[in-house]
Design an enzyme around this catalytic site. Sequence first.
Site, PDB file in Angstrom:
ATOM      1  N   SER A 161       0.841  -1.201   0.000  1.00 33.59           N
ATOM      2  CA  SER A 161       0.000   0.000   0.000  1.00 33.59           C
ATOM      3  C   SER A 161       0.871   1.244   0.000  1.00 33.59           C
ATOM      4  O   SER A 161       2.099   1.159   0.071  1.00 33.59           O
ATOM      5  CB  SER A 161      -0.918   0.006   1.237  1.00 33.59           C
ATOM      6  OG  SER A 161      -0.160   0.289   2.402  1.00 33.59           O
TER       7      SER A 161
ATOM      8  N   SER B 295       0.968   3.593   2.360  1.00 29.06           N
ATOM      9  CA  SER B 295       0.997   4.218   3.680  1.00 29.06           C
ATOM     10  C   SER B 295       2.379   4.723   4.090  1.00 29.06           C
ATOM     11  O   SER B 295       2.488   5.556   4.986  1.00 29.06           O
ATOM     12  CB  SER B 295       0.476   3.237   4.738  1.00 29.06           C
ATOM     13  OG  SER B 295       1.382   2.171   4.927  1.00 29.06           O
TER      14      SER B 295
ATOM     15  N   LYS C 282       5.359  -0.108   9.152  1.00 30.60           N
ATOM     16  CA  LYS C 282       5.233   1.286   9.580  1.00 30.60           C
ATOM     17  C   LYS C 282       6.530   1.710  10.247  1.00 30.60           C
ATOM     18  O   LYS C 282       7.472   0.928  10.400  1.00 30.60           O
ATOM     19  CB  LYS C 282       4.076   1.466  10.573  1.00 30.60           C
ATOM     20  CG  LYS C 282       2.729   0.899  10.141  1.00 30.60           C
ATOM     21  CD  LYS C 282       2.072   1.672   9.015  1.00 30.60           C
ATOM     22  CE  LYS C 282       0.731   1.036   8.644  1.00 30.60           C
ATOM     23  NZ  LYS C 282       0.115   1.675   7.464  1.00 30.60           N
TER      24      LYS C 282
ATOM     25  N   SER D 101      -2.740   6.515   6.012  1.00 31.32           N
ATOM     26  CA  SER D 101      -2.087   5.411   6.712  1.00 31.32           C
ATOM     27  C   SER D 101      -2.974   4.906   7.838  1.00 31.32           C
ATOM     28  O   SER D 101      -3.338   5.673   8.742  1.00 31.32           O
ATOM     29  CB  SER D 101      -0.735   5.858   7.285  1.00 31.32           C
ATOM     30  OG  SER D 101      -0.162   4.839   8.079  1.00 31.32           O
TER      31      SER D 101
END
Length: 249
Positions: free
Chosen positions: A43, A45, A106, A197
């Site tokens: 993705s 994010s 992350k 995100s």
Amino acid sequence: MSVADKSQKKSGGLGETVSVIVQALLLALVIRTFLFQPFSIPSGSMRPTLLEGDYLFVTKWAYGYSKHSLPFSPNVFEGRLFGSAPERGDVAVFKFPPNPSLDYIKRVIGLPGDTVQMRNGQLYINGEPVQRDKVGEIDNPDITEMNRPVEVWRETLPNGVSYDTLDLTPDGIGDNTREFVVPAGHYFMMGDNRDNSTDSRFNVGFVPEDHLVGRANIIFFSIAGGASPLEVWRWPSEMRPSRIFSMVR
């Protein structure tokens, strides 16, 4: 050569082939479990740090080993072996707490005992604003997913780690939050693409230390346009050579 000899030779050749395959699979399992795990970015994010189509290696030994270090996360032991705490600013792969079958990636923002809050797009850790400087704009949809210029802000964490973040939407839904208090044995994760995100500000929540899989280390391949690395005919137009073998920071 007799028929028996031929049969024995054929059987031996097949056995050797099976043995080589089994050994190769076991070696791959050991490498994936204890050393490196390949990971693809699913993705946007972590834009602009990581882009969809980036393929990277995750170092498994960075934080030690838990049951989530093993394929399918078998419940063979609790906690971490040879555990080592992540540093603030690390880009880490972890198991999504509500559904550990999913891998997320992350940045580590909050450590155990920290307070974390967003106020008007400004990150605060333990009540202090994190240094945030506007460094320009990016007008490249491959990086921002937007057909317009996007502001880029560089954050510098208290330990000196710096990285770029995107500000897609002023006063976005994640720009003002409550104050989060990170529990013992947990971490607070955020994506660098702050307005796009799903992270600890939302349904990811605090990440238990035994859900950590490893630290993102190096990008070994990158291709744009949603192309698969196997679509070699698209490499000339879609490959991102400048990103290959770049370190994740």
